[in-house]
Scaffold this active site. Structure first.
Site, PDB file in Angstrom:
ATOM      1  N   GLU A 126      39.452  40.737  32.350  1.00  0.00           N
ATOM      2  CA  GLU A 126      39.821  39.632  31.459  1.00  0.00           C
ATOM      3  C   GLU A 126      39.960  40.109  30.016  1.00  0.00           C
ATOM      4  O   GLU A 126      40.812  39.597  29.273  1.00  0.00           O
ATOM      5  CB  GLU A 126      38.775  38.522  31.571  1.00  0.00           C
ATOM      6  CG  GLU A 126      38.837  37.819  32.925  1.00  0.00           C
ATOM      7  CD  GLU A 126      37.778  36.758  33.097  1.00  0.00           C
ATOM      8  OE1 GLU A 126      38.135  35.587  33.292  1.00  0.00           O
ATOM      9  OE2 GLU A 126      36.574  37.095  33.031  1.00  0.00           O
ATOM     10  N   GLU A 146      34.909  37.946  41.023  1.00  0.00           N
ATOM     11  CA  GLU A 146      33.832  37.013  40.664  1.00  0.00           C
ATOM     12  C   GLU A 146      33.401  36.096  41.802  1.00  0.00           C
ATOM     13  O   GLU A 146      32.203  35.764  41.931  1.00  0.00           O
ATOM     14  CB  GLU A 146      34.260  36.157  39.457  1.00  0.00           C
ATOM     15  CG  GLU A 146      34.181  36.872  38.115  1.00  0.00           C
ATOM     16  CD  GLU A 146      35.448  37.616  37.754  1.00  0.00           C
ATOM     17  OE1 GLU A 146      35.621  37.941  36.567  1.00  0.00           O
ATOM     18  OE2 GLU A 146      36.274  37.880  38.663  1.00  0.00           O
TER      19      GLU A 146
END
Length: 303
Positions: A126, A146
């Site tokens: 990210e 995740e």
């Protein structure tokens, strides 16, 4: 490492370049190099790194420069620090600890170049997605695993990734936990380029050199216009152009362009005229030679 043609200054706020600092920063006149520096945990992003990133963002907002973001020890960032993430609760999630800093990085006035070697997973991916350019090496691995930890990619991947690679690929990464190899990431445009490890920083510097060769305000306003919502166009483009039309740099650069074009045109004209003269001289010389030969033949016949 030196930034091409620029003077370097690695001295900054106290502790910024301490070997134990989560970031190592090199400041140059036209760029800042930011090295993630937690190699013992594969540059996992913890609160101290987030705080340090906020501090350097404040510098780059006050004095806009190109930023080069890179890792250490052959790894960009293996993700968020799970030991801290494990203890975060609802209020921490609502505070947007990582999402705020990644958005701040994306919104920096000048472009950000991420040099992505090795792992860029979870929060590390990210962070890379927030950059304007991403250059990798054959060892680069990008993904958002995740959901395997019972959470989601909430620091930008859930929406940035679709903008970067499209919905089908984004869903493979976010929902099916697919980790991309370097060649795959380049093929779908997630990496701008893939270079050998020893050339990674050179490639980043070359890109920074190219950006730095352009008018800084024009680059800044181009980036702002690019990231503006669709409904802001064309007004934002017209206003930004109006600002640029009045700058001294616009006049200087256009005058230089026109002067260079005129010089090239004059050179081409001179070369054409020289070629014409050479052809005319050749024709004249040939005619004289023919007359001389003719007279020689006539004299021979008369003899």
């Amino acid at each position: 490492m030196s930034a091409g043609g620029t003077g370097g200054d690695t001295n900054g706020a106290p502790g910024v370049n301490d070997s134990a600092s989560p970031l190592l920063i090199e400041r140059h006149s036209d760029r800042t190099i930011i090295r993630l520096n937690r190699p013992e945990v594969r540059n996992a992003i913890d609160q101290s790194m987030v705080d340090a990133l906020h501090a350097v963002c404040a510098e780059l907002e006050a004095e806009p420069k190109v930023a080069i973001l890179t890792g250490t020890s052959g790894i960009f960032a293996a993700g968020a620090d799970i030991s801290q993430l494990r203890n975060r609760r609802r209020d921490d999630a609502l505070a947007g600890i990582n999402s705020k800093i990644f958005s701040r990085i994306q919104e920096l006035p000048m472009p950000v170049i991420a040099l992505v070697e090795g792992f860029a997973l979870g929060g590390g991916a990210e962070l890379a997605f927030a950059a304007d350019f991403r250059i990798g090496t054959p060892s680069t691995k990008i993904g958002n695993p995740e959901t395997g930890l019972g959470i989601l990619a909430a620091a930008g991947a859930a929406w940035r990734l679709r903008e970067l690679v499209g919905e089908p690929r984004a869903k493979e990464i976010l929902l099916a936990g697919r980790t991309l190899q370097a060649d795959e990431a380049k093929a779908i445009g997630l990496l701008n380029d893939v270079v050998d490890p020893e050339d990674l920083e050179l490639a980043g510097q070359a890109l920074a050199d190219r950006i730095a060769s352009f008018a800084p305000l024009a680059v800044r306003l181009s980036k702002s216009a690019f990231h503006a919502p669709r409904e802001a166009h064309p007004l934002i483009d017209n206003v930004a152009q109006a600002v640029l039309f009045e700058t001294e740099e616009k006049f200087a650069r256009m005058d230089a362009f026109l002067s260079k074009r005129e010089a090239k045109k004059a050179k081409k004209t001179a070369e054409q005229e020289a070629a014409e003269r050479a052809r005319a001289e050749a024709v004249t010389t040939e005619a004289i030679d023919q007359q001389r030969d003719s007279r020689t033949r006539e004299e021979g016949d008369n003899a």
